[in-house]
Motif scaffolding. Structure first.
Motif, PDB file in Angstrom:
ATOM      1  N   CYS A 144       0.784  -1.076   0.211  1.00 30.89           N
ATOM      2  CA  CYS A 144       0.107   0.159  -0.002  1.00 30.89           C
ATOM      3  C   CYS A 144       1.051   1.178   0.116  1.00 30.89           C
ATOM      4  O   CYS A 144       1.601   1.487   0.876  1.00 30.89           O
ATOM      5  CB  CYS A 144      -0.829   0.261   1.162  1.00 30.89           C
TER       6      CYS A 144
ATOM      7  N   CYS B 249      -6.510  -3.124   5.035  1.00 31.98           N
ATOM      8  CA  CYS B 249      -6.824  -2.019   6.186  1.00 31.98           C
ATOM      9  C   CYS B 249      -6.856  -2.533   7.595  1.00 31.98           C
ATOM     10  O   CYS B 249      -6.650  -1.903   8.588  1.00 31.98           O
ATOM     11  CB  CYS B 249      -7.742  -1.247   5.714  1.00 31.98           C
TER      12      CYS B 249
ATOM     13  N   GLN C 111       0.263   3.572   2.951  1.00 31.64           N
ATOM     14  CA  GLN C 111       0.767   3.130   4.231  1.00 31.64           C
ATOM     15  C   GLN C 111       2.404   3.281   4.249  1.00 31.64           C
ATOM     16  O   GLN C 111       2.938   3.796   5.272  1.00 31.64           O
ATOM     17  CB  GLN C 111       0.527   1.608   4.536  1.00 31.64           C
TER      18      GLN C 111
ATOM     19  N   VAL D  66      -5.076   1.566  -0.989  1.00 32.05           N
ATOM     20  CA  VAL D  66      -5.405   0.098  -1.546  1.00 32.05           C
ATOM     21  C   VAL D  66      -6.791   0.324  -2.287  1.00 32.05           C
ATOM     22  O   VAL D  66      -7.722   1.015  -1.889  1.00 32.05           O
ATOM     23  CB  VAL D  66      -5.579  -1.067  -0.562  1.00 32.05           C
TER      24      VAL D  66
ATOM     25  N   CYS E 186      -6.524   7.173   8.295  1.00 32.47           N
ATOM     26  CA  CYS E 186      -6.140   7.267   6.946  1.00 32.47           C
ATOM     27  C   CYS E 186      -7.250   7.865   6.008  1.00 32.47           C
ATOM     28  O   CYS E 186      -8.210   7.631   5.970  1.00 32.47           O
ATOM     29  CB  CYS E 186      -5.937   5.952   6.401  1.00 32.47           C
TER      30      CYS E 186
ATOM     31  N   CYS F 299      -3.619  -2.308   9.531  1.00 31.29           N
ATOM     32  CA  CYS F 299      -2.771  -1.333   9.466  1.00 31.29           C
ATOM     33  C   CYS F 299      -2.777  -0.287  10.538  1.00 31.29           C
ATOM     34  O   CYS F 299      -3.896   0.237  10.814  1.00 31.29           O
ATOM     35  CB  CYS F 299      -3.242  -0.622   8.183  1.00 31.29           C
TER      36      CYS F 299
HETATM   37 FE1  SF4 Z   1      -3.389   1.880   3.351  1.00 28.01          FE
HETATM   38 FE2  SF4 Z   1      -4.924   3.494   4.597  1.00 28.01          FE
HETATM   39 FE3  SF4 Z   1      -5.740   0.873   4.308  1.00 28.01          FE
HETATM   40 FE4  SF4 Z   1      -3.500   1.623   5.753  1.00 28.01          FE
HETATM   41  S1  SF4 Z   1      -5.702   2.334   6.069  1.00 28.01           S
HETATM   42  S2  SF4 Z   1      -3.715  -0.078   4.350  1.00 28.01           S
HETATM   43  S3  SF4 Z   1      -2.636   3.259   4.561  1.00 28.01           S
HETATM   44  S4  SF4 Z   1      -5.501   2.408   2.693  1.00 28.01           S
END
Ligand code: SF4
Length: 351
Positions: A63, A321, A66, A313, A330, A324
């Motif tokens: 990602c 997510c 991220q 993503v 986010c 994450c």
């Molecule tokens: Fe990517 Fe945001 Fe999902 Fe984390 S929360 S994996 S940063 S899209």
């Protein structure tokens, strides 16, 4: 000491940096204080417009957003799994050669050691048919990239040198005691980029002066005493009488070394080790896909140059997510949730 060791006084030793130098930026390097962090490209902001690593590219495959958040946070925190993984890597490397620490005093010393280890690695490939932790570098769309290949192995095919196999491989450690079904895209891009850089060095198409200029290195500055001694013992006699221990001359040895490699890497391997005891779990192989790599690099170069914003993503990968650490804040994810709610409401209004 064996006879072999006497003939190659430093052959069984590889060098690592003992202490990092402090680079004093001259005033012309200091970015205008008016330019705030957000205005800079990620390359300027996180890498000071200098060297990017192979993993700087491949890590964006999971990602991008991220990874961007990790860059802002100053990198990933080292987890226990990462620590165990690097211990296993060190153990594997020590099976092949010793590692000796030497002090460095200039940034030219630091790059001198990298080039020295690269020459050492290519020599190992010819003598032992295997080399580990091989430094590698090149340019991707004008950006300088540096990486360290876990292992390259040569499998000679009897009586037919043209069919010799050159296997480039990366070691991954796993908590589960079996190999995964698929090789993740980030690992594929990592290995494919290693192969691309290795093959370009073999073809000898790189411009060494561009490298020195990009990294702001003085190719004629003599290495500090400790490194100069090692380089002199290794190359002064063999290469040229007036050999001066500096980057310009060491780069000539690098070019000569790659000139002896007659083929490109033709097999890409991911080797898995069990994290608990380092035992071998097996390997997965995949093909080099030049188009796929070029498209990926074109996209990620745009991120590094600041030509586009990092992306989160796609909806079908929203499962990523869940684990994450940036999920709560986010913007990408929150916007996707908002969009989904709006679509649901619109659907209800229609029906
Ligand atoms: Fe990517 Fe945001 Fe999902 Fe984390 S929360 S994996 S940063 S899209």
């Amino acid at each position: 000491m064996t006879n072999k060791e006497k003939n190659f006084p430093n052959f069984f030793q590889k060098y690592k940096l003992m202490r990092k130098i402090m680079v004093i930026r001259n005033n012309s390097d200091v970015p205008s204080d008016i330019k705030n962090q957000e205005e800079k490209s990620p390359h300027e902001r996180f890498r000071d417009s200098k060297s990017l690593s192979v993993t700087d590219f491949s890590s964006l495959a999971w990602c991008e957003l991220q990874q961007h958040y990790f860059f802002i946070a100053g990198g990933r925190k080292e987890t226990l799994a990462m620590k165990i993984g690097s211990e296993i890597h060190n153990k594997l490397e020590l099976q092949e050669h010793d590692i000796i620490s030497i002090p460095t005093h200039t940034k030219e010393d630091i790059w001198g050691i990298k080039l020295y280890n690269l020459i050492f690695g290519i020599d190992s490939l010819f003598i032992n048919l295997k080399t580990r932790e091989l430094p590698i570098f090149g340019f991707v769309s004008g950006l300088f990239v540096f990486g360290i290949i876990d292992q390259i192995e040569m499998k000679p095919v009897f009586d037919d040198i043209s069919r010799d196999e050159l296997i480039i491989s990366d070691t991954k450690t796993r908590t589960k005691q079996y190999i995964p079904k698929y090789v993740p895209p980030s690992v594929k891009f990592q290995l494919m980029l290693y192969k691309k850089l290795f093959d370009e060095l073999v073809q000898g198409t790189f411009d060494e002066m561009k490298i020195f200029q990009t990294l702001d290195l003085n190719p004629d500055l003599e290495f500090s005493k400790e490194l100069a001694n090692i380089v002199n013992i290794s190359y002064k006699e063999k290469e040229m009488k007036e050999f001066k221990p500096n980057l310009r001359n060491l780069m000539k040895v690098v070019i000569n070394s790659f000139g002896k490699v007659w083929k490109s890497c033709n097999i890409l391997e991911v080797n898995y080790k069990f994290q608990k005891d380092g035992s071998d779990l097996g390997s997965k192989y995949f093909d080099y896909d030049e188009n796929q790599l070029d498209n990926y690099l074109e996209k990620t170069v745009k991120y590094w140059k600041g030509d586009r914003k990092p992306e989160g993503v796609p909806i079908e990968d929203a499962w990523k997510c869940q684990n994450c650490e940036f999920a709560d804040n986010c913007e990408w994810r929150l916007n996707k949730i908002k969009e989904r709610e709006q679509n649901k409401r619109a659907l209800l209004e229609i029906t």
